[in-house]
Design a protein around this motif. Structure first.
Motif, mmCIF file in Angstrom:
data_model
loop_
_atom_site.group_PDB
_atom_site.id
_atom_site.type_symbol
_atom_site.label_atom_id
_atom_site.label_comp_id
_atom_site.label_asym_id
_atom_site.label_seq_id
_atom_site.Cartn_x
_atom_site.Cartn_y
_atom_site.Cartn_z
ATOM 1 N N ARG A 150 0.744 -1.320 -0.376
ATOM 2 C CA ARG A 150 -0.192 -0.487 0.234
ATOM 3 C C ARG A 150 0.846 1.364 -0.273
ATOM 4 O O ARG A 150 0.082 2.810 -0.557
ATOM 5 C CB ARG A 150 -1.316 -0.227 1.658
ATOM 6 C CG ARG A 150 -2.143 -1.256 1.126
ATOM 7 C CD ARG A 150 -3.513 -0.631 2.663
ATOM 8 N NE ARG A 150 -2.561 -0.861 3.538
ATOM 9 C CZ ARG A 150 -2.742 -1.451 4.516
ATOM 10 N NH1 ARG A 150 -2.837 -2.847 3.651
ATOM 11 N NH2 ARG A 150 -2.212 -1.661 5.692
ATOM 12 N N ARG B 41 -1.307 4.098 -1.710
ATOM 13 C CA ARG B 41 -2.626 3.570 -1.482
ATOM 14 C C ARG B 41 -2.696 3.577 0.522
ATOM 15 O O ARG B 41 -3.390 2.278 0.594
ATOM 16 C CB ARG B 41 -3.357 2.645 -1.976
ATOM 17 C CG ARG B 41 -3.123 3.023 -3.999
ATOM 18 C CD ARG B 41 -3.865 0.872 -4.292
ATOM 19 N NE ARG B 41 -3.042 -0.032 -3.635
ATOM 20 C CZ ARG B 41 -3.477 -0.888 -2.751
ATOM 21 N NH1 ARG B 41 -4.970 -0.712 -1.869
ATOM 22 N NH2 ARG B 41 -2.358 -1.608 -2.879
ATOM 23 N N GLU C 169 -3.975 3.633 4.105
ATOM 24 C CA GLU C 169 -4.463 3.673 4.708
ATOM 25 C C GLU C 169 -4.798 4.509 5.575
ATOM 26 O O GLU C 169 -6.110 4.941 6.282
ATOM 27 C CB GLU C 169 -5.005 2.238 4.844
ATOM 28 C CG GLU C 169 -5.567 1.683 3.274
ATOM 29 C CD GLU C 169 -6.837 0.285 3.084
ATOM 30 O OE1 GLU C 169 -6.569 -0.341 4.305
ATOM 31 O OE2 GLU C 169 -6.786 0.113 2.285
#
Length: 134
Positions: free
Chosen positions: A23, A28, A30
């Protein structure tokens, strides 16, 4: 039974770290700010830094090795801006091209009409020569 539980828990942590690395590298994140740092990796994976160093040092070393190679944010942003500007310029040129093609069609029609008119002798009006001399 305890050994099996520890192995299972360790595998779950490894998967969490690997997912967090992916990620972060893909932009990306989170749970963290997405920085290519150990602190961000710990936050993103939900595993303490101490545990990362003690039990997942191989993953941590791989992450550190690739962190420098993937943190080219300013270069990517500059290329994205350049791509956007190029796209806008391309649209402007396409619009200009369409306008010029339209003008060419109109001028071609005018030239064709004038050429047809000049070959029709009956349509040509001759000016008297005497009037021109005055």
């Amino acid at each position: 039974m305890t050994l099996s539980h520890n192995t299972s828990s360790n595998e779950e942590e490894r998967q969490a770290v690997l997912s967090a690395i992916t990620r972060i590298h893909d932009g990306r994140a989170e749970r963290s700010n997405g920085a290519h740092t150990v602190v961000a990796l710990a936050t993103e994976s939900g595993i303490t830094r101490q545990r990362l160093y003690e039990h997942h040092s191989d993953l941590l070393n791989d992450f550190k090795a690739t962190a420098g190679a993937t943190s080219v944010g300013p270069n990517i942003k500059a290329l994205q801006r350049q791509l956007a500007q190029t796209g806008e310029r391309n649209q402007q040129l396409a619009a200009e091209n369409a306008l010029l093609r339209s003008k060419i069609r109109t001028l071609s029609a005018v030239i064709t009409e004038l050429t047809l008119d000049s070959t029709n002798v009956d349509a040509v009006v001759a000016m008297p020569r005497n009037r021109l001399r005055g």
